[in-house]
Design a protein around this motif. Structure first.
Motif, PDB file in Angstrom:
ATOM      1  N   UNK A 101       0.843  -1.197   0.000  1.00  0.00           N
ATOM      2  CA  UNK A 101       0.000   0.000   0.000  1.00  0.00           C
ATOM      3  C   UNK A 101       0.878   1.247   0.000  1.00  0.00           C
ATOM      4  N   UNK A 102       0.636   2.122  -0.971  1.00  0.00           N
ATOM      5  CA  UNK A 102       1.389   3.375  -1.131  1.00  0.00           C
ATOM      6  C   UNK A 102       0.398   4.528  -1.199  1.00  0.00           C
ATOM      7  N   UNK A 103       0.773   5.640  -0.612  1.00  0.00           N
ATOM      8  CA  UNK A 103      -0.031   6.852  -0.750  1.00  0.00           C
ATOM      9  C   UNK A 103       0.841   7.917  -1.413  1.00  0.00           C
ATOM     10  N   UNK A 104       0.405   8.399  -2.555  1.00  0.00           N
ATOM     11  CA  UNK A 104       1.110   9.457  -3.276  1.00  0.00           C
ATOM     12  C   UNK A 104       0.536  10.808  -2.872  1.00  0.00           C
ATOM     13  N   UNK A 105       1.401  11.795  -2.738  1.00  0.00           N
ATOM     14  CA  UNK A 105       0.972  13.144  -2.361  1.00  0.00           C
ATOM     15  C   UNK A 105       1.080  14.038  -3.588  1.00  0.00           C
ATOM     16  N   UNK A 106      -0.046  14.593  -3.995  1.00  0.00           N
ATOM     17  CA  UNK A 106      -0.111  15.372  -5.231  1.00  0.00           C
ATOM     18  C   UNK A 106      -0.365  16.849  -4.922  1.00  0.00           C
ATOM     19  N   UNK A 107       0.276  17.751  -5.676  1.00  0.00           N
ATOM     20  CA  UNK A 107       0.019  19.187  -5.470  1.00  0.00           C
ATOM     21  C   UNK A 107      -1.331  19.573  -6.074  1.00  0.00           C
ATOM     22  N   UNK A 108      -2.199  20.137  -5.247  1.00  0.00           N
ATOM     23  CA  UNK A 108      -3.530  20.540  -5.715  1.00  0.00           C
ATOM     24  C   UNK A 108      -3.536  21.974  -6.236  1.00  0.00           C
ATOM     25  N   UNK A 109      -2.549  22.751  -5.795  1.00  0.00           N
ATOM     26  CA  UNK A 109      -2.410  24.138  -6.256  1.00  0.00           C
ATOM     27  C   UNK A 109      -0.965  24.365  -6.673  1.00  0.00           C
TER      28      UNK A 109
END
Length: 678
Positions: A101-109
């Motif tokens: 299980x991996x969680x990617x962090x994405x820029x929303x702004x």
């Protein structure tokens, strides 16, 4: 799996960077919603190893990485990009059949990076997290990630979407192999981590205006590795002014990469110090100038004024570095007096001889309301501080305190009433008079509180244990912070970071020794007082807390006070405010700063216990994420009353099981770190 979230799935051949052959994996992913104010959102990714059947999988696509990937600041800890992170995680999981299980962090702004290691620091100690990586560089511009509008039809569209998410991620988290009841599937574990993301990552670390590179001068620099590395993550170049031969001088030394330049200077705060420092700093194009050395704060502020750099007023620094000036500046008649007479009055003397004269004055002899506390006016920590219950002890303690050499000079001595309420330490950050962050921790009773004589032969107040967060009622904590805030403003400060100490007089709680364990901790009083709780100020330091306390607080609340202090020095209001945001749920766990005091002077014979504990008691070792040992085997340990250093070890101890478990763990750690001295 949460059926409310649309999930994409794709089988791909994936080749690790080490050149090994491609392996077949199933990738499944979904995008989570995040609060509108957040600058990030997450993508959950579950990867499972598949058995390769050549005929059945002949049309499965191969995932191909670009030559250049977004990467974080390395600082000698290895490469930090999404491919390296994924390869390492897959390598650790390939030996098992369990999905990863991996969680990617994405820029929303879109925005500029305020602190490039913010993801790693805010996720310290996060439940269900095995490893964390950030792929940000100091001050860089990040563009918002926009998911593809193309319908998820066909393998080409799916692999394009997976490629975009992996290569755009600014951080990633791998989940532990879960054994928690109720979290059987990797998706449930990721749901649990998502709740922590909502708690921890709600700060605006992508700021709208460019983050310009700054140059900060630090007068005296200690080997505090994480704090020095943090400056690089803040896009700050460090210029060091220190004594010749100190840790930052060697251009080829282990710390050289953490500073831009080193400039030798005599730190004796004599009459020529301001001129020496001004000449050393005036051509260095500095954006700020500061120190961690209390004895020179006022003079460093004077030089910063000459250089026209952001700084507190030297007059405010003069008050903050003198406990007697702090007392008389912050005293309030309605708090310091009652019907029975003075409660908060203090006197100041230069020597035992002066005190004797005032006690024997024929016209107006000095009246002392025992018990009292004797302390150097310019001391730090609790050096030279002791409790006196009669005139004989008072004269002895004044002579002792006046003999302490603090920062090259002998200090004057303050005598003030003893307040027996619970003692607390308060960290407070403020910009233009507005409090942006504060925390409160409990200071365990000392020998002076317990009327015990220490190795110094006195009832001193040398701290040994601080507990986070405070167990005092929220109303008393708020009262303390409001009072401290008012005092700081009265002293002449408007902006900065402050480490303060106070006692709560007539508190609803008191310290009680538990039967059986002997552990002393706060409990509610069985009877209520007729008097309302009030604050007895001890000191206000215009700086961040010490190195170990800095991380006890920072890991608990998510706010690095050293970062805020340096941003204040650079005059960077936007980032100061952005990085002042605590976890939305408050303190994430119970923790303590434990200080190990030697009982005597001698040669240290015991080894650092950490290597042994990692093998024999790994759970206990994991409770100590930071430890400073001040002596090595064979070195001479200084006596307990030495002003330079009197501890053998100082460490952070953490517990996820509550305050009672923390106190039990502290005693186990104390036993393991008790030094053997001959």
């Amino acid at each position: 799996m949460d059926s409310a979230l649309e999930t994409a799935m794709l089988d791909v051949f994936y080749a690790p960077a080490d050149g090994k052959e491609s392996r077949l994996y199933s990738f499944a992913w979904r995008t989570n919603a995040s609060p509108e104010a957040f600058v990030i959102q997450s993508v959950d990714l579950v990867i499972e190893r598949l058995t390769h059947d050549a005929q059945a999988h002949q049309h499965v696509p191969t995932f191909t990485w670009p030559q250049i990937l977004r990467s974080g600041l390395e600082l000698g800890y290895g490469k930090s990009d999404i491919r390296t992170f994924l390869d390492q995680a897959l390598q650790e999981h390939d030996s098992t059949a369990a999905p990863m299980a991996i969680k990617l962090i994405m820029p929303k702004v879109g925005g500029y990076v305020a602190q490039s290691n913010i993801i790693q620091t805010r996720l310290h100690g996060c439940a269900h997290v095995e490893s964390v990586a950030g792929f940000l560089r100091p001050g860089e511009r990040i563009e918002a990630f926009t998911a593809s509008k193309t319908p998820r039809s066909g393998k080409a569209a799916l692999i394009s979407e997976l490629y975009d998410q992996l290569t755009t991620a600014i951080g990633a988290v791998s989940a532990i192999k879960n054994t928690t009841p109720g979290l059987e599937s990797p998706w449930q574990v990721l749901d649990s981590i998502e709740q922590e993301f909502q708690n921890r990552l709600g700060l605006q670390f992508l700021v709208p205006e460019p983050v310009l590179r700054k140059r900060i001068g630090l007068v005296q620099c200690l080997d505090y590795r994480m704090s020095l590395e943090l400056l690089l993550h803040l896009n700050i170049d460090l210029v060091v002014f220190d004594e010749p031969g100190t840790c930052m001088e060697d251009s080829n030394g282990p710390l050289a990469h953490l500073r831009e330049s080193f400039h030798p200077i005599d730190l004796n705060p004599d009459d020529g110090f301001v001129q020496r420092l001004y000449l050393a700093t005036r051509d260095q194009r500095l954006d700020g100038l500061t120190s961690r050395f209390d004895a020179i704060f006022e003079k460093v502020a004077q030089v910063a004024e000459l250089l026209k750099l952001p700084t507190p007023a030297p007059s405010a620094m003069a008050i903050a570095t003198d406990k007697y000036l702090t007392r008389i500046t912050c005293s309030e008649p309605n708090l310091d007096h009652n019907q029975d007479g003075p409660r908060g009055q203090a006197i100041c003397v230069k020597s035992r001889q002066e005190l004797e004269k005032r006690l024997m004055d024929s016209e107006k002899p000095l009246q002392i309301p025992y018990p009292v506390v004797v302390k150097p006016t310019n001391g730090w920590g609790s050096y030279g501080v002791a409790k006196a219950v009669n005139e004989t002890e008072l004269l002895d303690h004044v002579e002792w305190a006046a003999g302490y050499i603090i920062g090259f000079v002998n200090s004057e001595v303050m005598i003030e009433p003893y307040c027996d309420g619970p003692e607390v330490d308060i960290n407070l950050a403020m910009w233009d008079g507005e409090v942006t962050f504060f925390d409160v921790c409990d200071n365990a009773p000392t020998a002076g509180d317990l009327d015990e004589v220490t190795g110094s032969g006195r009832k001193d107040f040398q701290e040994g244990l601080f507990m986070y967060p405070s167990q005092l009622p929220a109303s008393e904590q708020t009262m303390v912070c409001q009072y401290i805030h008012k005092c700081i403003l009265r002293m002449g400060f408007r902006t900065g970071v402050f480490h303060c100490e106070a006692r709560v007089r007539d508190s609803s709680m008191h310290y009680v020794r538990q039967s059986g364990s002997g552990i002393i901790d706060l409990e509610a009083k069985s009877t209520t007082s007729d008097s309302e709780p009030s604050v007895f100020l001890l000191e206000i330091n215009a700086r961040a807390p010490g190195y170990v306390g800095l991380y006890a607080s920072g890991w608990n609340y998510g706010v690095d006070l050293w970062a805020l202090h340096m941003l204040h020095c650079a005059g960077d209001e936007a980032r100061f405010r952005a990085l002042s945001v605590s976890f939305s749920n408050g303190a994430q766990h119970d923790s303590a700063v434990l200080l190990i005091m030697p009982e005597k002077k001698g040669i240290l014979r015991s080894e650092d216990p950490r290597p042994r504990l990692r093998q024999e008691k790994p759970e206990l070792a994991a409770c100590v994420p930071l430890c400073l040992n001040y002596f090595k085997v064979g070195q001479e340990v200084t006596p307990p009353d030495d002003t330079e250093n009197c501890f053998t070890s100082v460490m952070v101890v953490e517990s996820k099981k509550g305050r009672a478990d923390l106190m039990k763990t502290v005693e186990e750690v104390r036993f393991e770190w008790t030094p053997v001295i001959e």
